[in-house]
Motif scaffolding. Structure first.
Motif, PDB file in Angstrom:
ATOM      1  N   TYR A  26     100.123  -7.523-100.400  1.00 22.41           N
ATOM      2  CA  TYR A  26     101.337  -8.191-100.894  1.00 22.41           C
ATOM      3  C   TYR A  26     101.462  -7.852-102.367  1.00 22.41           C
ATOM      4  N   TYR A  58     106.995 -10.117-111.130  1.00 19.00           N
ATOM      5  CA  TYR A  58     107.462 -11.325-111.778  1.00 19.00           C
ATOM      6  C   TYR A  58     108.104 -10.975-113.115  1.00 19.00           C
ATOM      7  N   LEU A  71     109.572 -15.109-109.695  1.00 19.80           N
ATOM      8  CA  LEU A  71     109.492 -14.023-108.709  1.00 19.80           C
ATOM      9  C   LEU A  71     110.797 -13.233-108.691  1.00 19.80           C
ATOM     10  N   ARG A 130     105.634  -5.605 -98.984  1.00 14.44           N
ATOM     11  CA  ARG A 130     104.394  -5.486 -98.224  1.00 14.44           C
ATOM     12  C   ARG A 130     104.243  -4.032 -97.823  1.00 14.44           C
ATOM     13  N   ASN A 133      96.681 -14.073 -96.682  1.00  9.79           N
ATOM     14  CA  ASN A 133      96.281 -15.478 -96.582  1.00  9.79           C
ATOM     15  C   ASN A 133      95.564 -16.001 -97.816  1.00  9.79           C
ATOM     16  N   THR A 134      96.013 -15.596 -98.967  1.00 11.89           N
ATOM     17  CA  THR A 134      95.487 -16.157-100.201  1.00 11.89           C
ATOM     18  C   THR A 134      96.594 -16.241-101.229  1.00 11.89           C
ATOM     19  N   ASP A 135      96.515 -17.198-102.118  1.00  8.85           N
ATOM     20  CA  ASP A 135      97.453 -17.285-103.231  1.00  8.85           C
ATOM     21  C   ASP A 135      96.814 -16.754-104.500  1.00  8.85           C
ATOM     22  N   LYS A 136      95.698 -16.041-104.362  1.00  5.69           N
ATOM     23  CA  LYS A 136      95.025 -15.483-105.540  1.00  5.69           C
ATOM     24  C   LYS A 136      95.711 -14.173-105.894  1.00  5.69           C
ATOM     25  N   LEU A 137      96.672 -14.273-106.799  1.00  2.55           N
ATOM     26  CA  LEU A 137      97.365 -13.089-107.279  1.00  2.55           C
ATOM     27  C   LEU A 137      96.555 -12.462-108.408  1.00  2.55           C
TER      28      LEU A 137
END
Lengths: 112, 112
Positions: A32, A36, A46, A51, A96-100
């Protein structure tokens, strides 16, 4: 391997011109890739995201180009306007993570 | 519709003190993440919470802690403040992890 490398650090473009910002990553688990936009004193907003199942995504004047084999992606701003003057960050994350993981940012200045 | 709201917007603390930052996610969003943005750099991931459970932690010392409440709001706590903790602390929410992240305006912390 967790880094996202962004260039250039700063960019000056004339009104109506094309702004191009590039990012590269190493971690093949990233799937992903958002961009920004951040104005001084504000939180990141955003702009557009992609993807790896597509090579290009366009929304208005903003286009992301994605090269999976080269592990690179870029933001193109067509018909750049003074109101586009801001700092732009690319980012990447795994499923499946919000760790950008953010790039270091590009300060864009668009002059009339 | 209200976006991600954070409080306080600005605060000044001295070294050794404790700080609590608060975040209310967008209505319906169950995932909250915290990021630290030092001036001139991209945001760095601190924590992610989903359904009140910690789902991810970045490379930050144990002085940093967080929690998520039943209404999905969240708090970030930092103990024994250091000068280097001066930064913009950003909260972001998403409907579920792995989806688009929406950032708040941030809490600007200055440690003297």
């Amino acid at each position: 391997q967790q880094q996202v490398k962004q260039s250039p650090q700063s960019l000056i473009v004339q009104k109506g011109g094309i702004s191009i910002i590039n990012c590269a990553y190493e971690n093949t688990a990233f799937d992903y890739f958002p961009w920004y936009q951040q104005f001084p004193g504000k939180g990141p907003a955003l702009l557009i995201a992609i993807r790896p199942d597509v090579s290009e995504k366009k929304e208005g004047r903003f286009t992301i180009s994605f090269n999976k084999s080269a592990k690179q992606f870029s933001l193109h701003i067509m018909d750049s306007q003074p109101g586009d003057s801001a700092t732009y960050f690319c980012a990447a994350s795994s499923r499946n993570t919000d760790k950008l993981i953010f790039g270091t940012g590009t300060r864009l200045q668009v002059f009339p | 519709d209200a976006g991600v709201t954070q409080s306080p917007t600005h605060l000044i603390k001295t070294r050794g003190q404790h700080v609590t930052l608060r975040c209310s996610p967008i209505s319906g969003h169950k995932s909250v993440s915290w990021y630290q943005q030092v001036l001139g750099q991209g945001p760095q991931f601190i924590f992610q919470y989903y359904e009140k459970e910690e789902r991810g932690r970045g490379n930050f010392p144990d002085r940093f802690s967080a929690r998520q409440f039943p209404n999905y709001s969240s708090e970030l706590n930092v103990n024994a403040l250091l000068l280097g903790d001066s930064a913009l602390y950003l909260c972001a929410s998403s409907p579920s992890f792995g989806e688009e992240l929406f950032f708040g305006e941030g809490s600007r912390l200055t440690v003297l």
